[in-house]
Write a protein that holds these residues in place. Structure first.
Motif, PDB file in Angstrom:
ATOM      1  N   GLY A 125       0.815  -1.209   0.000  1.00 22.93           N
ATOM      2  CA  GLY A 125       0.000   0.000   0.000  1.00 22.93           C
ATOM      3  C   GLY A 125       0.845   1.254   0.000  1.00 22.93           C
ATOM      4  O   GLY A 125       1.853   1.326   0.709  1.00 22.93           O
ATOM      5  N   GLU A 126       0.431   2.225  -0.797  1.00 24.47           N
ATOM      6  CA  GLU A 126       1.065   3.541  -0.764  1.00 24.47           C
ATOM      7  C   GLU A 126       0.358   4.382   0.275  1.00 24.47           C
ATOM      8  O   GLU A 126      -0.873   4.508   0.252  1.00 24.47           O
ATOM      9  CB  GLU A 126       0.981   4.219  -2.122  1.00 24.47           C
ATOM     10  N   VAL A 127       1.107   4.940   1.208  1.00 27.10           N
ATOM     11  CA  VAL A 127       0.521   5.730   2.286  1.00 27.10           C
ATOM     12  C   VAL A 127       0.053   7.064   1.720  1.00 27.10           C
ATOM     13  O   VAL A 127       0.834   7.846   1.189  1.00 27.10           O
ATOM     14  CB  VAL A 127       1.528   5.948   3.433  1.00 27.10           C
ATOM     15  N   LEU A 128      -1.262   7.307   1.839  1.00 23.55           N
ATOM     16  CA  LEU A 128      -1.863   8.557   1.378  1.00 23.55           C
ATOM     17  C   LEU A 128      -1.873   9.604   2.479  1.00 23.55           C
ATOM     18  O   LEU A 128      -1.770  10.799   2.219  1.00 23.55           O
ATOM     19  CB  LEU A 128      -3.293   8.306   0.901  1.00 23.55           C
ATOM     20  N   SER A 129      -2.042   9.143   3.726  1.00 18.27           N
ATOM     21  CA  SER A 129      -2.030  10.050   4.874  1.00 18.27           C
ATOM     22  C   SER A 129      -1.621   9.273   6.112  1.00 18.27           C
ATOM     23  O   SER A 129      -1.828   8.066   6.201  1.00 18.27           O
ATOM     24  CB  SER A 129      -3.396  10.703   5.089  1.00 18.27           C
ATOM     25  N   SER A 130      -1.036  10.000   7.058  1.00 17.50           N
ATOM     26  CA  SER A 130      -0.665   9.402   8.339  1.00 17.50           C
ATOM     27  C   SER A 130      -0.925  10.423   9.432  1.00 17.50           C
ATOM     28  O   SER A 130      -0.710  11.615   9.239  1.00 17.50           O
ATOM     29  CB  SER A 130       0.802   8.964   8.340  1.00 17.50           C
ATOM     30  N   THR A 131      -1.389   9.917  10.558  1.00 17.62           N
ATOM     31  CA  THR A 131      -1.711  10.769  11.699  1.00 17.62           C
ATOM     32  C   THR A 131      -1.246  10.058  12.962  1.00 17.62           C
ATOM     33  O   THR A 131      -1.386   8.845  13.071  1.00 17.62           O
ATOM     34  CB  THR A 131      -3.233  11.007  11.790  1.00 17.62           C
ATOM     35  N   THR A 132      -0.699  10.815  13.900  1.00 18.93           N
ATOM     36  CA  THR A 132      -0.309  10.213  15.172  1.00 18.93           C
ATOM     37  C   THR A 132      -1.363  10.502  16.229  1.00 18.93           C
ATOM     38  O   THR A 132      -2.040  11.530  16.196  1.00 18.93           O
ATOM     39  CB  THR A 132       1.058  10.742  15.655  1.00 18.93           C
ATOM     40  N   GLY A 133      -1.489   9.572  17.166  1.00 18.61           N
ATOM     41  CA  GLY A 133      -2.419   9.716  18.271  1.00 18.61           C
ATOM     42  C   GLY A 133      -1.670   9.972  19.559  1.00 18.61           C
ATOM     43  O   GLY A 133      -0.475  10.240  19.564  1.00 18.61           O
ATOM     44  N   GLU A 134      -2.399   9.864  20.646  1.00 16.80           N
ATOM     45  CA  GLU A 134      -1.809  10.023  21.985  1.00 16.80           C
ATOM     46  C   GLU A 134      -1.217   8.691  22.417  1.00 16.80           C
ATOM     47  O   GLU A 134      -1.473   7.660  21.827  1.00 16.80           O
ATOM     48  CB  GLU A 134      -2.892  10.463  22.979  1.00 16.80           C
ATOM     49  N   GLY A 135      -0.466   8.722  23.480  1.00 13.75           N
ATOM     50  CA  GLY A 135       0.085   7.492  24.037  1.00 13.75           C
ATOM     51  C   GLY A 135       1.509   7.266  23.592  1.00 13.75           C
ATOM     52  O   GLY A 135       1.946   7.769  22.557  1.00 13.75           O
TER      53      GLY A 135
END
Length: 154
Positions: A125-135
């Motif tokens: 898969g080609e990464v279209l978007s990435s987001t980080t969360g808490e923790g």
């Protein structure tokens, strides 16, 4: 391979055949372009879902999400939309794939390739978007059981 610790993710596909499954055969392939891989058994419902989808989501699980990992690994859970009843999630804005609340991070990916690999298929898969969360502690799979990383040293 049981001696190799791996992270734990939930792979998901949106659309009319929405589905999710726990996976630990997942990893980074390339930074330019950003690519990831996952391996899914030919017999898994997710194999059919991924094969017919153009995109998928990845929720990277935190140490406190073992119950979610166990749930999406349970073959007795309902299929389709009902499997998400009681699970906090939001549709990815690019793929519509369910992204699970409380994860350490989320990816939305465009499926670019699939290849048979023994009794599994390797999906790229080609990464279209990435987001980080808490923790800051991750859920791991090691020696046939779930484990947790220690909190980072300050």
């Amino acid at each position: 391979m049981s001696r190799f610790a791996s992270g734990v993710v939930v792979l998901s596909v949106g659309g009319p055949d929405v589905h999710a499954m726990t996976a630990n055969a997942f990893g980074s392939v390339s930074l330019d372009p950003p690519l990831v891989h996952c391996c899914v058994a030919h017999t898994a419902v997710m194999h059919t879902s991924l094969s017919s989808s153009r995109g998928f989501g990845v929720s990277i699980l935190g140490a406190d999400q073992e119950p979610i990992a166990r749930y999406f690994a349970d073959k007795a859970r309902p299929l389709g939309r009902p499997q998400f009843d009681g699970v906090a999630w939001a549709p990815g804005p690019l793929t519509g794939a369910p992204l699970l609340a409380g994860a350490l991070g989320w990816l939305e990916c465009k499926l670019v390739e699939s290849r048979p690999a023994g009794d599994h298929s390797l999906f790229l898969g080609e990464v279209l978007s990435s987001t980080t969360g808490e923790g800051d502690t991750a859920l791991l799979f090691y020696a046939g059981r779930f484990e947790r990383t220690a909190a980072p040293r300050s």
